[in-house]
Structures are given as structure tokens and as C-alpha cells.
Design an enzyme around this catalytic site. Structure first.
Site, short mmCIF file in Angstrom:
data_model
loop_
_atom_site.label_atom_id
_atom_site.label_comp_id
_atom_site.label_asym_id
_atom_site.label_seq_id
_atom_site.Cartn_x
_atom_site.Cartn_y
_atom_site.Cartn_z
N GLY A 33 0.78 -1.24 0.00
CA GLY A 33 0.00 0.00 0.00
C GLY A 33 0.81 1.28 0.00
N LYS A 43 -16.27 -14.38 -9.15
CA LYS A 43 -15.89 -12.96 -9.16
C LYS A 43 -17.15 -12.09 -9.11
CE LYS A 43 -12.53 -11.77 -11.97
NZ LYS A 43 -11.33 -11.12 -11.47
N MET A 51 -4.12 -6.86 -7.26
CA MET A 51 -3.57 -7.86 -8.17
C MET A 51 -4.65 -8.83 -8.65
SD MET A 51 -0.77 -6.50 -8.30
CE MET A 51 0.78 -7.22 -8.74
N ARG A 52 -5.66 -8.27 -9.29
CA ARG A 52 -6.79 -9.08 -9.71
C ARG A 52 -7.46 -8.38 -10.89
NH1 ARG A 52 -8.94 -12.95 -6.95
NH2 ARG A 52 -7.50 -12.59 -5.25
N LEU A 53 -7.89 -9.16 -11.87
CA LEU A 53 -8.60 -8.54 -13.00
C LEU A 53 -9.97 -8.06 -12.54
CD1 LEU A 53 -7.89 -10.96 -16.01
CD2 LEU A 53 -6.95 -8.68 -15.60
N ILE A 54 -10.39 -6.91 -13.07
CA ILE A 54 -11.72 -6.38 -12.74
C ILE A 54 -12.73 -7.05 -13.67
CG2 ILE A 54 -13.14 -4.28 -12.70
CD1 ILE A 54 -10.99 -4.31 -10.51
N ASN A 61 -5.71 2.45 -13.23
CA ASN A 61 -4.71 1.56 -12.64
C ASN A 61 -3.32 2.15 -12.84
OD1 ASN A 61 -3.62 -0.91 -11.53
ND2 ASN A 61 -3.14 -1.58 -13.61
N HIS A 112 0.70 0.83 -13.25
CA HIS A 112 1.47 -0.39 -13.54
C HIS A 112 2.95 -0.03 -13.66
CE1 HIS A 112 2.11 -4.48 -14.89
NE2 HIS A 112 2.91 -3.98 -15.82
C1 GAR Z 1 3.00 -1.04 -7.50
O1 GAR Z 1 4.32 -0.99 -7.99
C2 GAR Z 1 2.02 -1.10 -8.64
O2 GAR Z 1 2.42 -0.40 -9.78
C3 GAR Z 1 1.97 -2.59 -8.92
O3 GAR Z 1 1.96 -3.17 -7.64
C4 GAR Z 1 2.76 -2.37 -6.77
C5 GAR Z 1 2.01 -2.17 -5.47
O4 GAR Z 1 2.83 -1.54 -4.52
N1 GAR Z 1 0.81 -2.95 -9.67
C6 GAR Z 1 0.81 -3.88 -10.62
O5 GAR Z 1 1.79 -4.58 -10.88
C7 GAR Z 1 -0.51 -4.03 -11.37
N2 GAR Z 1 -0.40 -4.90 -12.48
P1 GAR Z 1 2.20 -0.87 -3.22
O6 GAR Z 1 1.29 -1.93 -2.57
O7 GAR Z 1 3.39 -0.55 -2.35
O8 GAR Z 1 1.44 0.34 -3.65
#
Ligand code: GAR
EC number: 2.1.2.2
Length: 201
Positions: free
Chosen positions: A12, A65, A90-93, A107, A109
Site C-alpha cells: 500500500g 468474481k 492484483m486481480r482482473l476487474i 490503474n 502499472h
Molecule cells: C506497484 O508498484 C504497482 O504499480 C503494482 O503493484 C505495486 C504495489 O505496490 N501494480 C501492478 O503490478 C498491477 N499490475 P504498493 O502496494 O506498495 O502500492
């Protein structure tokens, strides 16, 4: 004031940077709810410290889902959320949320999409040996990190980088980029027309 829900599954740090931008008035929005699909995620403590309401669930407790997204939808209505921000969710909507929040889900990424979608984008880029990677903010569709791109920022891979040093520089960029892009998106009178034009870029 726009009300957002942040969806997260893990540490987070992006949730924290969004919450700090709200507190510092750099992001004029209210975080109405944190939605978390992992009861052990540290992001839950972060939200509680900031007295932000949390809805946490375990997908394995639901038969589909559609079943858990229907419950999420009810929570979003209860908290009057009008925009969904995925931050390490970490899940598809699925179609239940996509149809209720059409063009109102974004989102972040950790790569320059369309390169390195899916899990461990930073590790994928590092092991591929690219010299430049980065961060993408995009609208969410049914695919894996495939929706229309809103903003991107490049991050150089330096000689001597490890996966960890690269990750920490990418996350620094995420923590600045995401609140700024959200502010821009939410402050425009985001009519269908505005979103239409962005998503057609
Ligand atoms: C972040 O780097 C985000 O970009 C990635 O997960 C991490 C979460 O970090 N998201 C993905 O890979 C989505 N496909 P956090 O929990 O410290 O914010």
C-alpha cells in the site's frame, strides 16, 4: 468533492502517497473507502491509521468474481464512491464493476505498457535487460493491463542496478505520478465527453 475508492492487495505504498496528497490538498478528492482482497495486507493498517474505512474480503469465500464484485458494488454505493483507483490490486476487474464504473476505473502499472504487463513487471524488465522502463497510468478494461493509456513516465535502468534498486526508483516515480494524474483527471469536469476523448487517444 469527488469520492474515490482505492483498491489494493499488498503493502500500500501507493495508497499512502494518494492519502498524503489528499491530506496535503494536492489531490482534491476524498478517499471514501479502501477495498482489499487480502486480509493480511499491510495496506489495511495504513488505512486504519488514517481512519479511512476498509472493506476487506477473501475471494475464496465467494463462488465467483461476480459474487464478490456484487458485494463490493454495494459497499461503493454505501460510501457514494464515484471513481475507482487500483493501486497494486492484483486481480482482473470483472464485468460487474466494469459496467457500473465505465471509464471510472484507473490503474497504475510499473512498466511502460504495453511492455511487461502482468505480475512482477519490474523483475520482467530487469531480466529482459532493457535500458529504459517506467510507469504507466491507464484506464481499466477487461484485459490484463491493457486499457487506454493516460500517462507514462520513463525510468532509466542504471549500470549496477539490482532488481531492488530499480524497484525503489520506479516506486518513487509512482508516488509522484499517480496523485498528480488523479488530480488532473478528477479536477476536469469529467464528463463522458472528456473521458471519451482521453480514452480514444
Ligand atoms: C506497484 O508498484 C504497482 O504499480 C503494482 O503493484 C505495486 C504495489 O505496490 N501494480 C501492478 O503490478 C498491477 N499490475 P504498493 O502496494 O506498495 O502500492
Amino acid at each position: 468533492m469527488r469520492k474515490i475508492a482505492v483498491f489494493a492487495s499488498g503493502s500500500g505504498s501507493n495508497f499512502e502517497s494518494i492519502a498524503e496528497a489528499v491530506q496535503g490538498n494536492k489531490l482534491q478528492a476524498e478517499i471514501g473507502l479502501l477495498v482489499c482482497d487480502n486480509p493480511k495486507a499491510y495496506v489495511i493498517q495504513r488505512a486504519k491509521q488514517k481512519q479511512i474505512p476498509v472493506f476487506v474480503f477473501s475471494p475464496k469465500d465467494y463462488e465467483s468474481k461476480e459474487a464478490f464484485e456484487t458485494i463490493i458494488l454495494r459497499k461503493l454505493a454505501e460510501y457514494r464512491v464515484d471513481f475507482i483507483v487500483l493501486a497494486g490490486y492484483m486481480r482482473l476487474i470483472g464485468s460487474t464493476l466494469l459496467s457500473a464504473y465505465t471509464k471510472r476505473i484507473v490503474n497504475i502499472h510499473p512498466s511502460l505498457l504495453p511492455s511487461f504487463p502482468g505480475k512482477d513487471a519490474i523483475g520482467q524488465a530487469f531480466h529482459a535487460g532493457v535500458k529504459v522502463t517506467g510507469v504507466t497510468v491507464h484506464f481499466v478494461d477487461a484485459g490484463m493491463d491493457t486499457g487506454p493509456i493516460i500517462a507514462q513516465k520513463a525510468v532509466d535502468v542504471l549500470n549496477g542496478d539490482t532488481r531492488e534498486t530499480l524497484q525503489s526508483r520506479i516506486q518513487e516515480v509512482e508516488h509522484l505520478l499517480y496523485p498528480a494524474v488523479l488530480q488532473e483527471l478528477l479536477q476536469k469536469e469529467f464528463t463522458e465527453g472528456f473521458l471519451e476523448c482521453l480514452s480514444e487517444r
